[in-house]
Design an enzyme around this catalytic site. Structure first.
Site, PDB file in Angstrom:
ATOM      1  N   CYS A  94      18.763 -34.649  10.402  1.00  0.00           N
ATOM      2  CA  CYS A  94      18.681 -33.295   9.928  1.00  0.00           C
ATOM      3  C   CYS A  94      19.576 -32.948   8.832  1.00  0.00           C
ATOM      4  CB  CYS A  94      18.775 -32.389  11.050  1.00  0.00           C
ATOM      5  SG  CYS A  94      17.689 -33.003  12.588  1.00  0.00           S
ATOM      6  N   HIS A 347      11.954 -26.295  10.199  1.00  0.00           N
ATOM      7  CA  HIS A 347      12.874 -27.103  10.042  1.00  0.00           C
ATOM      8  C   HIS A 347      12.338 -28.513   9.467  1.00  0.00           C
ATOM      9  CE1 HIS A 347      16.216 -29.608  10.572  1.00  0.00           C
ATOM     10  NE2 HIS A 347      16.119 -29.796  11.880  1.00  0.00           N
ATOM     11  N   CYS A 378      23.289 -29.355  13.847  1.00  0.00           N
ATOM     12  CA  CYS A 378      23.358 -30.520  14.451  1.00  0.00           C
ATOM     13  C   CYS A 378      22.479 -31.429  13.775  1.00  0.00           C
ATOM     14  CB  CYS A 378      22.872 -30.073  15.951  1.00  0.00           C
ATOM     15  SG  CYS A 378      21.312 -29.498  15.917  1.00  0.00           S
ATOM     16  N   GLY A 380      20.712 -35.583  14.699  1.00  0.00           N
ATOM     17  CA  GLY A 380      20.247 -36.488  15.849  1.00  0.00           C
ATOM     18  C   GLY A 380      21.072 -37.531  15.838  1.00  0.00           C
TER      19      GLY A 380
HETATM   20  C1  LIG Z   1       8.272 -27.973  20.651  1.00  0.00           C
HETATM   21  C2  LIG Z   1       7.347 -28.812  20.217  1.00  0.00           C
HETATM   22  C3  LIG Z   1       7.199 -30.112  21.166  1.00  0.00           C
HETATM   23  C4  LIG Z   1       6.000 -27.968  20.052  1.00  0.00           C
HETATM   24  O1  LIG Z   1       5.181 -28.566  19.592  1.00  0.00           O
HETATM   25  P1  LIG Z   1       3.440 -28.252  19.624  1.00  0.00           P
HETATM   26  O2  LIG Z   1       2.976 -28.006  20.827  1.00  0.00           O
HETATM   27  O3  LIG Z   1       2.754 -29.034  18.526  1.00  0.00           O
HETATM   28  O4  LIG Z   1       3.624 -26.677  18.875  1.00  0.00           O
HETATM   29  P2  LIG Z   1       2.667 -25.516  18.591  1.00  0.00           P
HETATM   30  O5  LIG Z   1       2.855 -24.999  17.383  1.00  0.00           O
HETATM   31  O6  LIG Z   1       1.281 -26.209  18.782  1.00  0.00           O
HETATM   32  O7  LIG Z   1       2.824 -24.670  19.688  1.00  0.00           O
HETATM   33  C5  LIG Z   1       2.625 -24.750  21.190  1.00  0.00           C
HETATM   34  C6  LIG Z   1       2.097 -23.476  21.591  1.00  0.00           C
HETATM   35  O8  LIG Z   1       3.124 -22.414  21.622  1.00  0.00           O
HETATM   36  C7  LIG Z   1       2.336 -21.461  21.030  1.00  0.00           C
HETATM   37  N1  LIG Z   1       3.720 -21.001  20.371  1.00  0.00           N
HETATM   38  C8  LIG Z   1       4.434 -21.480  19.435  1.00  0.00           C
HETATM   39  N2  LIG Z   1       5.277 -20.553  18.905  1.00  0.00           N
HETATM   40  C9  LIG Z   1       5.038 -19.278  19.672  1.00  0.00           C
HETATM   41  C10 LIG Z   1       5.582 -17.985  19.303  1.00  0.00           C
HETATM   42  N3  LIG Z   1       6.739 -17.784  18.654  1.00  0.00           N
HETATM   43  N4  LIG Z   1       5.070 -16.976  19.867  1.00  0.00           N
HETATM   44  C11 LIG Z   1       3.730 -17.297  20.636  1.00  0.00           C
HETATM   45  N5  LIG Z   1       3.407 -18.263  20.931  1.00  0.00           N
HETATM   46  C12 LIG Z   1       4.049 -19.517  20.215  1.00  0.00           C
HETATM   47  C13 LIG Z   1       1.572 -21.953  19.790  1.00  0.00           C
HETATM   48  O9  LIG Z   1       0.552 -20.822  19.646  1.00  0.00           O
HETATM   49  C14 LIG Z   1       0.772 -22.877  20.885  1.00  0.00           C
HETATM   50  O10 LIG Z   1      -0.260 -22.233  21.765  1.00  0.00           O
HETATM   51  P3  LIG Z   1      -1.500 -23.093  21.994  1.00  0.00           P
HETATM   52  O11 LIG Z   1      -1.101 -24.268  23.022  1.00  0.00           O
HETATM   53  O12 LIG Z   1      -2.022 -22.132  23.018  1.00  0.00           O
HETATM   54  O13 LIG Z   1      -2.120 -23.420  20.842  1.00  0.00           O
HETATM   55  C15 LIG Z   1       7.597 -29.349  18.604  1.00  0.00           C
HETATM   56  O14 LIG Z   1       7.548 -28.106  17.985  1.00  0.00           O
HETATM   57  C16 LIG Z   1       8.766 -29.829  18.577  1.00  0.00           C
HETATM   58  O15 LIG Z   1       9.103 -31.020  18.891  1.00  0.00           O
HETATM   59  N6  LIG Z   1      10.029 -29.039  17.983  1.00  0.00           N
HETATM   60  C17 LIG Z   1      11.259 -29.853  17.984  1.00  0.00           C
HETATM   61  C18 LIG Z   1      11.463 -30.384  16.577  1.00  0.00           C
HETATM   62  C19 LIG Z   1      12.771 -31.380  16.546  1.00  0.00           C
HETATM   63  O16 LIG Z   1      13.129 -31.771  17.424  1.00  0.00           O
HETATM   64  N7  LIG Z   1      13.327 -31.279  15.395  1.00  0.00           N
HETATM   65  C20 LIG Z   1      14.542 -31.907  15.174  1.00  0.00           C
HETATM   66  C21 LIG Z   1      15.613 -30.995  15.931  1.00  0.00           C
HETATM   67  S1  LIG Z   1      17.138 -31.849  15.931  1.00  0.00           S
END
Ligand SMILES: CC(C)(COP(=O)(O)OP(=O)(O)OC[C@H]1O[C@@H](n2cnc3c(N)ncnc32)[C@H](O)[C@@H]1OP(=O)(O)O)[C@@H](O)C(=O)NCCC(=O)NCCS
Length: 405
Positions: A94, A347, A378, A380
């Site tokens: 990151c 991100h 932060c 990984g």
């Molecule tokens: C958390 C994570 C697993 C979610 O992935 P995803 O399931 O593909 O995410 P989506 O965008 O499809 O969202 C999941 C659901 O939440 C809902 N949602 C997401 N953000 C929302 C918000 N702000 N308000 C309302 N609903 C929300 C979506 O509409 C979706 O709903 P659905 O299942 O009914 O379609 C993924 O974003 C992730 O791994 N994030 C971390 C990334 C990371 O690790 N980065 C490095 C950091 S060191």
């Protein structure tokens, strides 16, 4: 030979609008996002002769395919920089772009370069996290790293365990504010000036133009977040709403020795004060910015109270809240991420460090009364990175002087 260290300045920073993985850049190459940013930096700074760029350092976490082949060099060539301009690739997950900046800054301070381009890219749609990796089994079998450390979402749940006072409600409230602040920043035109529009093409929909970030969800409420699943742990606290998403985008900064920048009449938006990277237990990766910040502050001879503007990468709300709690800063302190952050904007891993810097530079321009700002994130496998910057527009007396008077 007597050698003098030189001041390193942030001349300018740009980025592509960020996309949702499989969204607006689904059929756009990662290296094309990089090229667009390099060209935009050169276009915005016509006083800079292309042959004066001494180095191009570009970060990507997954360095294969269109993010491989030493992308710093290939993107420089494709962007039209002279063949004599060298380039290379960087990876610190990151903090890739942040490391591209600090590494080239070291070269500038040392006198190896006068001017460098440093940035990052991540096309998480084309290159999902962990693509092609082959961790040495001993890292797990010899208990060097907890298996949970390899999933960033799990490390965020672990951080909630470590800080029981950081509840899901607090994380959700932070996420709602991030969305609100980003919506306001867009309404106030704070984000758009540093975005480079990208032409996109889709076999189905034809040509398009990406001009704004795709991930923000301005209508987000506590109620809508409360209903979301916790994908990393049953009855956990981390959701898609209080975490950054999976995103595509590129960022780019122009750095220079201050005298060279002034000589070429280039803007001087920030002056580098100190930087530090530190490791923590990989399974609580999000705690990394805490020791990195303590070390950077110590190097700079500053305290946390001297920092008037924070740009903290919001990989997860819990990780920002742990940082704030450690330093005794309120969750809604107005010095922190005034334009919102990664929870709203996205991100794209290795690119985000320069987004933070570009936003801090805008804060410095708007607020000549503040002297020091910080970009921190932060990383990984359990690290944090912090860069402290000084506002060259600052006019007033420093807090330390005021206190002493
Ligand atoms: C958390 C994570 C697993 C979610 O992935 P995803 O399931 O593909 O995410 P989506 O965008 O499809 O969202 C999941 C659901 O939440 C809902 N949602 C997401 N953000 C929302 C918000 N702000 N308000 C309302 N609903 C929300 C979506 O509409 C979706 O709903 P659905 O299942 O009914 O379609 C993924 O974003 C992730 O791994 N994030 C971390 C990334 C990371 O690790 N980065 C490095 C950091 S060191």
């Amino acid at each position: 030979m007597a050698r003098q260290l030189r001041e390193v300045v942030f001349v300018d920073g740009v980025r592509t609008p960020f996309g949702k993985a499989k969204g607006q850049y689904a059929e756009t190459r990662a290296d094309d996002l990089v090229i667009k940013c390099i060209r935009e930096l050169m276009r915005r700074n016509p006083n800079l002769p292309a042959e004066r760029v001494d180095e191009v350092a570009i970060a990507a976490t997954t360095q294969i395919g269109d993010q491989g082949l030493t992308i710093g060099r290939t993107a420089a060539l494709l962007a039209g920089l002279p063949r004599s301009t060298p380039g290379y690739s960087i990876d610190r997950m990151c903090a890739g772009a942040m490391t591209a900046v600090t590494t080239t800054a070291g070269g500038i301070a040392f006198g190896a370069y006068d001017i460098a381009i440093a940035g990052g890219v991540e096309h998480m749609g084309r290159h999902p996290m962990g693509e092609g990796v082959d961790p040495n089994p001993r890292i797990i079998s010899e208990k060097i790293v907890d298996p949970e450390a390899l999933s960033m979402g799990n490390t965020a749940e672990n951080l909630h365990d470590r800080y029981p006072s950081i509840t899901k409600e607090r994380a959700d409230a932070y996420a709602v504010r991030s969305q609100e602040k980003t919506a306001k920043a867009y309404a106030d035109n704070k984000i758009q000036p540093d975005l480079v529009p990208v032409a996109t093409r889709s076999a189905e929909n034809g040509w398009g133009l990406a001009t704004v970030d795709e991930p923000p969800r301005p209508g987000t409420t506590m109620e809508s977040l409360a209903a979301l699943k916790t994908p990393f742990r049953a009855h956990g606290r981390v959701t898609a709403g209080n975490a950054a998403g999976l995103n595509d985008g590129a960022t780019m900064a122009l750095l220079a020795d201050e005298e060279t920048a002034r000589g070429l009449d280039l803007p001087v938006k920030m002056r580098l004060v100190a930087y530090s990277f530190m490791g923590v237990e990989p399974e609580v990766m999000g705690a990394g910015p805490i020791p990195a910040t303590e070390k950077a502050l110590e190097q700079a001879g500053l305290t946390i109270g001297d920092i008037d503007a924070f740009e903290i990468n919001e990989a997860f709300a819990v990780q920002v809240l742990a940082f704030l709690e450690h330093f005794g800063i309120a969750d809604d302190d107005e010095r922190v991420n005034p334009y919102g952050g990664a929870i709203a904007m996205g991100h794209p891993l290795a690119s985000s460090g320069v987004r933070l810097m570009t936003q801090l530079a805008r804060q410095f321009e708007d607020r000549p009364e503040i002297r020091y700002g910080m970009t921190t994130m932060c990383i990984g496998l359990g690290m944090g990175g912090t860069v402290i910057w000084e506002n060259p527009n600052w006019t007033g007396a420093s807090k330390t002087e005021e206190g002493a008077a």
